[in-house]
Design an enzyme around this catalytic site. Structure first.
Site, PDB file in Angstrom:
ATOM      1  N   ARG A  79       0.790  -1.217   0.000  1.00 62.08           N
ATOM      2  CA  ARG A  79       0.000   0.000   0.000  1.00 62.08           C
ATOM      3  C   ARG A  79       0.831   1.279   0.000  1.00 62.08           C
ATOM      4  NH1 ARG A  79      -4.571   0.256   4.488  1.00 62.08           N
ATOM      5  NH2 ARG A  79      -4.884  -1.808   3.573  1.00 62.08           N
ATOM      6  N   HIS A  86      -8.046  -4.129  -7.317  1.00 57.45           N
ATOM      7  CA  HIS A  86      -7.796  -3.382  -6.077  1.00 57.45           C
ATOM      8  C   HIS A  86      -9.060  -3.356  -5.223  1.00 57.45           C
ATOM      9  CE1 HIS A  86      -4.997  -0.780  -3.927  1.00 57.45           C
ATOM     10  NE2 HIS A  86      -5.968   0.090  -3.709  1.00 57.45           N
ATOM     11  N   TYR A 141     -17.748  12.942 -13.850  1.00 57.15           N
ATOM     12  CA  TYR A 141     -17.626  14.120 -14.708  1.00 57.15           C
ATOM     13  C   TYR A 141     -16.283  14.202 -15.430  1.00 57.15           C
ATOM     14  CZ  TYR A 141     -21.666  15.712 -12.016  1.00 57.15           C
ATOM     15  OH  TYR A 141     -22.886  15.812 -11.423  1.00 57.15           O
TER      16      TYR A 141
END
Length: 806
Positions: A25, A71, A115
């Site tokens: 990570r 993931h 968006y």
């Protein structure tokens, strides 16, 4: 039923969790410089065909593929990582080409993933080049339904180019970004010179290159980071001075340090201006746009731009450090890397990738050569081959007969059967022969890459050079030619004499001594400060801007500021309240203040209180004054501190009371005590009396004791008239007190060449020469020094030294 140790089980579980956070990570892999989430994003985009030369795709599509396939974490975390890879102010070489709102330097959040649109940046294609040629190992994804690469076969030394930061369990990484061209130049140098030193590599890679530009200094800390893996480099915003009409100037900030929030920086500057820690700013605007950063500070007339720039560097994040910690995952374990280590690990990865790619291509080429050899045999015996095939009952029989007749392999025989008739033309025959020759040359080359280290090195060098020539950009962060020392505003502030005034209600200011012209005795004075009707000036000090001002409160605490830190104001201004400068408690007031250059050894502070208590303490005990103040002496509840003087052990003291009495005694009679001590009796006071002043008797000179009363009377008295007594006595008369003279407000030593500055409760200041004040005996009331308006009194006075009184 088995038993387990909870302690051991917790230790093992926490260790596994720690390793998972470190490896999976927070810490990047040294080979491709990526954390797992970034690697999975790029691989998912590769699988989607979301490359730089194809249309954009919605960010939500990419995020969905990443969390669905590779993931298993929240979509917000993946989208945040995707956004950062598209921010040109976060990444030196963005890996994602974004379309839409991806946030800003002001800390604005990006638009929602539904968006925005993304695709790979052109450089990113070189991260995934040859991934389909068995160049890297693959592992199962989280649900064993797919596979994902353990590392990308990148041609880009991304760990240094884009840097990385992350916090794991018990460790962290913070690697700065670097210039692509410089990083590749250093990599090629190490490739050609494996024994190269850190200093040689720094010739090609002199230091970080931040996406936000800014100026760099602190080369020694940078060398330490490259030598050991830990160090720091200082970043300083790029500032310009623009000339405006009317001899006005403006300071323009064009670049800011990496990682600094621009909006927070502007707010910090505005706060400093509001608190008057930075003075001389008429207006502050953020004019930044798509063309770059532009923070404008319009300056007031007369403001020295260089001083204000240094104040910005000192008090804001415009000058800050980047602490380097080059930690990365090497061989499945976190390791602290030097600059050479980081480059060497990348080169080792490139060797492995190129070798695996070459072996893959060699197998393909050899398989193709094998087929071409069969086709050539068929063309050489085409009539027999056609007859054999026509005579066979089935394709399987034809294949078997071809293999037996011409000694072909199964693959060769099948290729002959699959061959189209157009291959029998002369042109096709020539093409077949040419391809066979080229494949043989390709095989020979690939074998040389695999077997000859020099050829392998040249391949890696050529690919790196091509990458540099295609993607290198000019350096953005420039190194300062001269290393600036610690920023000290004092270096460019003139050491000038000033008058410092403190009012009864706690307002303080400093004003240049030159604004007070010298007058004759008996004048009416000029307006020195405008205060509220219920306020009046109680303390006046002459000092210079480089001195310290030590403040002592009525409760026995000490505070400290530089004179130039005090607010500068006009002659008639009220100034700024001490509560904005010092951490005073409720009800605490400044009872005494004194200027000094430094705390000298062998010197003592001599404290005296309203009730006649005195204390002597070594000055070195007061060197480290905290912002919250320091205990100077312990006070009795009913007493208060009146004044503090700096003395030597062989000095003599004179204490003066408001009812006109004084006592002279050796300082040595007051033993040196600790900071928190209360003190001993210095003067036995009569009823209703209180100590108002104390002076140190000079060993030689022409000074007299100048005593001033509230009614505006004063006199100079020879020190010889004050005989020495023992500490604790009631003293002798110093000034005859009458209703006209009023009580004594203070006393000090004066030389005929000195100037005296007096303040009245009306806020007026008069400056007169000491030689205009008569020399009179102890028992006299003195002469009029200032003509007071009805209802007003003298509240404070001080000396203006001879050298500054002209």
């Amino acid at each position: 039923m088995s038993q387990i140790s909870i302690e051991k089980e917790l230790q093992q579980a926490y260790l596994e969790y720690s390793l998972s956070v470190i490896i999976g990570r927070a810490i990047p892999d040294v080979r491709d410089g990526l954390k797992p989430v970034h690697r999975r994003i790029l691989y998912a985009m590769h699988e989607l065909g979301n490359t730089f030369n194809r249309p954009y795709k919605k960010s939500a599509r990419v995020v969905g593929d990443v969390i669905g396939k590779y993931h298993p974490h929240g979509d917000a975390a993946v989208y945040d990582a995707l956004v950062r890879m598209a921010q040109d102010f976060s990444m030196r070489e963005p890996l994602v080409d974004g379309q839409g709102n991806f946030g800003s330097l002001d800390g604005d959040a990006p638009a929602a993933m539904r968006y925005t649109e993304v695709r790979m940046a052109k450089l990113t294609s070189h991260f995934l080049a040859d991934i389909d040629k068995d160049t890297v190992a693959f592992r199962p994804n989280y649900d064993n339904t797919l596979t994902e690469p353990e590392v990308l076969p990148t041609k880009v030394p991304n760990l240094l180019i884009n840097g990385s930061s992350g916090i794991a369990v018990g460790m962290a990484t913070n690697i700065p970004p670097h210039n692509l061209g410089e990083t590749i130049a250093a990599t090629i140098h190490l490739l050609d010179n494996p024994e190269a030193s850190i200093e040689e590599l720094m010739v090609h890679l002199p230091g970080p290159d931040f996406p936000t530009g800014a100026l760099l200094y602190g080369r020694e800390g940078l060398r330490e980071a490259y030598r050991t893996g830990r160090g720091s480099v200082r970043m300083r915003g790029r500032v310009e001075v623009e000339r405006r009409k009317g001899d006005l100037e403006a300071i323009v900030i064009r670049e800011i340090p990496y990682g600094i929030n621009k909006a927070n920086l502007v707010e910090r500057i505005a706060a400093l201006v509001g608190e008057r820690k930075i003075e001389g700013v008429a207006d502050l605007r953020d004019e930044s746009d798509r063309n770059g950063i532009r923070i404008v500070l319009d300056l007031k007339r007369g403001t020295v731009a260089e001083v204000l720039i240094n104040q910005l560097y000192k008090f804001t994040p415009l000058d800050t450090a980047f602490n380097i910690n080059m930690l990365a995952v090497v061989g499945g374990r976190p390791k602290l890397l030097t600059l050479k280590d980081a480059l060497a690990q990348f080169l080792a990865h490139r060797r492995e990738v190129v070798l695996r790619r070459s072996r893959f291509d060699l197998e393909k080429a050899q398989a193709r050569a094998h087929i071409l050899e069969g086709l050539r045999i068929a063309l050489d015996f085409i009539d027999e081959v056609v007859a054999l095939i026509r005579a066979s009952a089935s394709p399987a029989e034809a294949k078997t007969r071809l293999m037996e007749r011409f000694g072909l392999s199964d693959a060769q025989a099948q290729a002959i059967l699959d061959m189209r008739l157009q291959r029998l033309t002369n042109l096709e025959r020539e093409a077949l022969v040419r391809e066979y020759t080229e494949v043989l040359q390709r095989i020979e080359y690939l074998q040389s890459v695999i077997n000859n280290p020099e050829v392998l090195r040249s391949v890696i060098r050529e690919e790196l050079a091509e990458l540099r020539d295609t993607f290198a950009t000019p350096r953005r962060s420039q190194f300062l030619e001269h290393e600036p020392g610690s920023i000290d505003v004092e270096d460019i502030i003139p050491d000038e004499p000033v008058v410092i005034t403190i009012s009864q209600n706690g307002y303080i200011k400093r004003t240049s001594l030159e604004v007070y012209r010298q007058q004759r005795r008996g004048g009416t004075g000029v307006t020195g400060v405008q205060v509220a009707e219920e306020d009046f000036i109680t303390t006046l000090i002459t000092a210079t801007t480089h001195q310290w001002i030590n403040f002592f409160s009525n409760r026995g605490k000490m505070y400290q500021l530089k004179v130039h830190q005090l607010p500068e104001a006009s002659r008639t201004s009220r100034g700024k309240h001490l509560a904005n400068l010092l951490s005073l408690d409720d009800g605490e007031q400044i009872a005494a203040a004194m200027a000094c250059r430094e705390m000298e050894e062998g010197k003592f502070y001599f404290f005296y209180t309203r009730q006649g208590t005195v204390k002597r303490t070594a000055t070195e005990l007061y060197r480290n004054v905290r912002s919250q103040g320091l205990i100077a002496l312990s006070m009795r509840p009913e007493d208060e501190l009146v004044g503090v003087l700096e003395v030597a052990e062989d000095d003599e003291m004179i204490l003066v009371s408001q009812n006109g009495y004084s006592i002279r005694f050796p300082v040595a009679e007051v033993r040196a005590m600790g900071r928190a001590a209360t003190g001993v009796r210095g003067m036995q006071l009569r009823s209703g009396d209180g100590v108002v002043a104390g002076v140190v008797v000079p060993r030689e000179g022409t000074q007299e004791l100048l005593t001033v009363s509230a009614g505006g009377y004063g006199k100079r008295t020879p020190l010889a008239q004050f005989r020495a007594q023992s500490r604790g006595g009631m003293g002798i008369i110093n000034m005859r007190i009458t209703p006209r003279t009023g009580p004594v407000v203070g006393a000090c030593l004066a030389d005929p060449s000195d100037a005296i500055v007096l303040l009245t409760s009306a806020g007026k200041i008069i400056r007169i020469s000491a030689e205009d004040i008569s020399v009179l005996g102890r028992a006299t009331q003195g002469v009029r020094l200032v003509r007071l308006e009805e209802g007003h009194v003298v509240v404070a006075f001080d000396l203006a030294p001879a050298e500054s009184s002209a």
